[in-house]
Design an enzyme around this catalytic site. Structure first.
Site, PDB file in Angstrom:
ATOM      1  N   ILE A  17      28.279  55.493 -44.328  1.00 22.80           N
ATOM      2  CA  ILE A  17      27.120  56.379 -44.222  1.00 22.80           C
ATOM      3  C   ILE A  17      26.713  56.577 -42.766  1.00 22.80           C
ATOM      4  CG2 ILE A  17      24.653  56.577 -44.735  1.00 22.80           C
ATOM      5  CD1 ILE A  17      25.264  55.137 -47.417  1.00 22.80           C
ATOM      6  N   ASP A  62      24.287  43.747 -31.915  1.00 24.20           N
ATOM      7  CA  ASP A  62      23.994  42.880 -33.045  1.00 24.20           C
ATOM      8  C   ASP A  62      22.514  43.041 -33.362  1.00 24.20           C
ATOM      9  OD1 ASP A  62      23.459  40.881 -34.866  1.00 24.20           O
ATOM     10  OD2 ASP A  62      24.200  39.237 -33.618  1.00 24.20           O
ATOM     11  N   SER A 141      17.273  51.485 -50.614  1.00 23.93           N
ATOM     12  CA  SER A 141      18.262  51.672 -51.672  1.00 23.93           C
ATOM     13  C   SER A 141      17.516  51.979 -52.964  1.00 23.93           C
ATOM     14  CB  SER A 141      19.109  50.405 -51.852  1.00 23.93           C
ATOM     15  OG  SER A 141      19.838  50.454 -53.066  1.00 23.93           O
ATOM     16  N   TYR A 154      20.104  41.220 -52.123  1.00 27.52           N
ATOM     17  CA  TYR A 154      20.151  42.566 -51.564  1.00 27.52           C
ATOM     18  C   TYR A 154      18.900  43.342 -51.950  1.00 27.52           C
ATOM     19  CZ  TYR A 154      22.057  47.260 -50.661  1.00 27.52           C
ATOM     20  OH  TYR A 154      22.266  48.539 -50.211  1.00 27.52           O
ATOM     21  N   LYS A 158      15.893  45.356 -49.672  1.00 25.98           N
ATOM     22  CA  LYS A 158      15.718  46.803 -49.768  1.00 25.98           C
ATOM     23  C   LYS A 158      14.333  47.172 -50.305  1.00 25.98           C
ATOM     24  CE  LYS A 158      19.650  47.817 -48.009  1.00 25.98           C
ATOM     25  NZ  LYS A 158      19.713  48.424 -46.664  1.00 25.98           N
ATOM     26  N   THR A 186      24.914  54.410 -55.694  1.00 32.71           N
ATOM     27  CA  THR A 186      26.244  53.906 -55.367  1.00 32.71           C
ATOM     28  C   THR A 186      27.017  54.981 -54.613  1.00 32.71           C
ATOM     29  OG1 THR A 186      26.248  52.536 -57.360  1.00 32.71           O
ATOM     30  CG2 THR A 186      28.359  52.918 -56.288  1.00 32.71           C
TER      31      THR A 186
END
Length: 257
Positions: A17, A62, A141, A154, A158, A186
């Protein structure tokens, strides 16, 4: 050319992305600064853009390290003297029920997905405040809105990003800074493809199963999210503030039976 001459920063832009968004921003006339820990992919993405006439730069960053982030932002400011758009895209995933997730994996996911957004934004926001303008896009997400098996770590990050986005918007609206989040479903990125190959005996069957979650019965493409990022970065979305824009093929809308 909706982003003509705007200085746009994208983290985690070596592939997937992030790389698709970098290309989309460049096509819209942006000056693109991309950062990643995977420098071969990042340099390749920049070379592709510059060969087409775009202005783009690659830097090893980083996002979990404040020194690394600070050095990047200083370098960007020395080159351009301003920052117009920040896309906090860098992220990692984690698979497993909560009791299966090691603390080391939990700490890594939180460090990249959440602390990384904090550290980069913390460096960029004073610049945007001084400019009295700017756009920040945070990568959340659709999992922030729904439950999904074996994704607790995860999902925690998010969901936090979506909440943080809304609070950031309240704080920085007086400085004409817009802060929004993207909520992809997804998306068939190299990361997802590699995960399916490593995790399933039949990756093709796994892909077909994932497609059934989508109302359109297709997985998303990185370009689908990139197009949404262009919209949020451009003046076309000038009245969109503190929003979570779903690009998820209808996952959060419901199911067909």
């Amino acid at each position: 050319m909706r982003l003509q001459n705007k200085v746009c920063l994208i983290t985690g832009a070596g592939k997937g992305i992030g790389a698709a968004t970098a290309r989309a921003f460049a096509r819209e006339g942006a000056i693109v600064e991309i950062a990643d820990v995977d420098m071969p992919s990042t340099i390749s993405a920049v070379e592709e853009m510059t060969s087409g006439g775009a202005t783009a730069f690659a830097t090893a960053v980083d996002v979990t390290n404040s020194t690394s982030v600070g050095a990047w932002i200083q370098e960007v400011m020395e080159r351009h003297q301003r920052i117009d758009v920040l896309f906090n895209n860098a992220g990692v995933s984690a698979v497993g029920e909560l009791h299966e997730v090691s603390q080391a994996l939990w700490d890594k996911v939180v460090a990249v997905n959440l602390t990384g957004v904090y550290l980069v934004s913390k460096e960029v926001l004073p610049i945007m405040i001084e400019q009295n303008r700017g756009v920040i896009i945070n990568m959340s997400s659709c999992i922030a809105e729904i439950g999904l098996a074996r994704r607790a770590a995860y999902a925690a990050t998010k969901g936090a990003i979506l909440s943080m986005t809304k609070s950031m918007q309240v704080d920085y609206a007086p400085y004409h800074i817009r802060v929004n989040a993207l909520l992809p479903g997804t998306i068939f990125t190299p990361f997802v493809e590699d995960y399916l190959k490593r995790s399933y005996d039949d990756p093709t069957a796994a892909i077909e199963s994932l497609k059934q979650r989508q109302l359109g019965r297709e997985l998303g493409r990185p370009e689908d999210v990139a197009d949404a990022a262009v919209y949020l970065a451009s003046n076309e979305s000038s009245y969109v503030m503190g929003a979570g824009l779903a690009v998820d093929g209808g996952v959060t809308a419901g199911k067909q039976f």
